[in-house]
Design an enzyme around this catalytic site. Sequence first.
Site, PDB file in Angstrom:
ATOM      1  N   ASP A  86      28.632   3.844 -36.099  1.00  0.00           N
ATOM      2  CA  ASP A  86      28.919   2.701 -36.963  1.00  0.00           C
ATOM      3  C   ASP A  86      29.112   3.208 -38.398  1.00  0.00           C
ATOM      4  OD1 ASP A  86      28.150  -0.632 -36.658  1.00  0.00           O
ATOM      5  OD2 ASP A  86      28.446   0.234 -38.649  1.00  0.00           O
ATOM      6  N   HIS A 117      40.564  -4.353 -24.506  1.00  0.00           N
ATOM      7  CA  HIS A 117      40.115  -5.408 -25.415  1.00  0.00           C
ATOM      8  C   HIS A 117      39.590  -6.596 -24.609  1.00  0.00           C
ATOM      9  CE1 HIS A 117      40.215  -7.644 -29.288  1.00  0.00           C
ATOM     10  NE2 HIS A 117      40.288  -8.676 -28.445  1.00  0.00           N
ATOM     11  N   GLY A 163      26.797 -13.698 -36.207  1.00  0.00           N
ATOM     12  CA  GLY A 163      27.388 -12.879 -37.266  1.00  0.00           C
ATOM     13  C   GLY A 163      28.429 -11.898 -36.760  1.00  0.00           C
ATOM     14  N   HIS A 180      36.079  -7.745 -30.445  1.00  0.00           N
ATOM     15  CA  HIS A 180      36.293  -6.831 -29.316  1.00  0.00           C
ATOM     16  C   HIS A 180      34.888  -6.534 -28.824  1.00  0.00           C
ATOM     17  CE1 HIS A 180      38.565  -3.032 -27.731  1.00  0.00           C
ATOM     18  NE2 HIS A 180      37.350  -3.014 -27.193  1.00  0.00           N
ATOM     19  N   HIS A 185      31.477  -5.373 -28.034  1.00  0.00           N
ATOM     20  CA  HIS A 185      30.850  -4.104 -28.407  1.00  0.00           C
ATOM     21  C   HIS A 185      29.349  -4.253 -28.375  1.00  0.00           C
ATOM     22  CE1 HIS A 185      31.496  -6.398 -32.124  1.00  0.00           C
ATOM     23  NE2 HIS A 185      30.400  -5.834 -32.598  1.00  0.00           N
ATOM     24  N   HIS A 240      25.830  -2.593 -29.901  1.00  0.00           N
ATOM     25  CA  HIS A 240      25.217  -1.716 -30.896  1.00  0.00           C
ATOM     26  C   HIS A 240      24.077  -0.980 -30.194  1.00  0.00           C
ATOM     27  CE1 HIS A 240      26.888  -3.924 -34.504  1.00  0.00           C
ATOM     28  NE2 HIS A 240      27.030  -4.836 -33.574  1.00  0.00           N
TER      29      HIS A 240
HETATM   30  P1  AMP Z   1      29.467  -7.110 -35.313  1.00  0.00           P
HETATM   31  O1  AMP Z   1      28.859  -7.787 -36.506  1.00  0.00           O
HETATM   32  O2  AMP Z   1      28.581  -7.148 -34.101  1.00  0.00           O
HETATM   33  O3  AMP Z   1      30.868  -7.604 -35.025  1.00  0.00           O
HETATM   34  O4  AMP Z   1      29.520  -5.579 -35.677  1.00  0.00           O
HETATM   35  C1  AMP Z   1      30.667  -4.894 -36.090  1.00  0.00           C
HETATM   36  C2  AMP Z   1      30.198  -3.516 -36.483  1.00  0.00           C
HETATM   37  O5  AMP Z   1      31.327  -2.659 -36.567  1.00  0.00           O
HETATM   38  C3  AMP Z   1      29.491  -3.467 -37.856  1.00  0.00           C
HETATM   39  O6  AMP Z   1      28.193  -2.927 -37.684  1.00  0.00           O
HETATM   40  C4  AMP Z   1      30.401  -2.563 -38.684  1.00  0.00           C
HETATM   41  O7  AMP Z   1      29.678  -1.734 -39.574  1.00  0.00           O
HETATM   42  C5  AMP Z   1      31.113  -1.763 -37.626  1.00  0.00           C
HETATM   43  N1  AMP Z   1      32.430  -1.248 -38.013  1.00  0.00           N
HETATM   44  C6  AMP Z   1      33.429  -1.923 -38.615  1.00  0.00           C
HETATM   45  N2  AMP Z   1      34.496  -1.131 -38.796  1.00  0.00           N
HETATM   46  C7  AMP Z   1      34.163   0.086 -38.285  1.00  0.00           C
HETATM   47  C8  AMP Z   1      34.830   1.337 -38.174  1.00  0.00           C
HETATM   48  N3  AMP Z   1      36.096   1.502 -38.622  1.00  0.00           N
HETATM   49  N4  AMP Z   1      34.185   2.375 -37.611  1.00  0.00           N
HETATM   50  C9  AMP Z   1      32.916   2.228 -37.166  1.00  0.00           C
HETATM   51  N5  AMP Z   1      32.231   1.070 -37.217  1.00  0.00           N
HETATM   52  C10 AMP Z   1      32.838   0.010 -37.784  1.00  0.00           C
HETATM   53 ZN    ZN Z   2      40.307  -4.705 -29.475  1.00  0.00          ZN
END
Ligand code: AMP
Ligand code: ZN
Length: 114
Positions: free
Chosen positions: A30, A46, A93, A98, A100, A102
Amino acid sequence: MAECIFCKIVQGQIPSEIVYEDDKVIAFRDINPQAKIHIIIVPKKHINPMNEINENQAEIMANIFLAAKEIAKRQKIGQSGFRMIVNVGPDSGQEIEHLHFHLLGGEKLGKLVT
Ligand code: AMP
Ligand code: ZN
């Protein structure tokens, strides 16, 4: 999904620090880590978690958890432990549409809900 940041990472169009990849799943650090180890795990395809999770995604969900186990091992947190979080929709939030997960660890984590 032309404008999806995570699709662009999957396609190598934006740089990322990839820590795991197989034919269906990719994982990268991240950019704004919330723990010593903070890795994002995504299906290469996706999937929008708000409206595209159905029984057809059962296999990819299993693949993601198997990838998480392997990533934790490689990051040397397989024994100390880690947390997996998935944000779905506005109240969570969620920023990126897409699917994902954490993966957080490498230190004692705080409370589950803030
Ligand atoms: P969410 O709030 O669950 O949608 O989390 C999105 C996560 O993606 C956040 O923790 C961001 O810091 C992370 N993020 C956004 N852009 C990138 C990127 N280019 N590379 C790595 N992580 C990213
Ligand atoms: Zn995507």
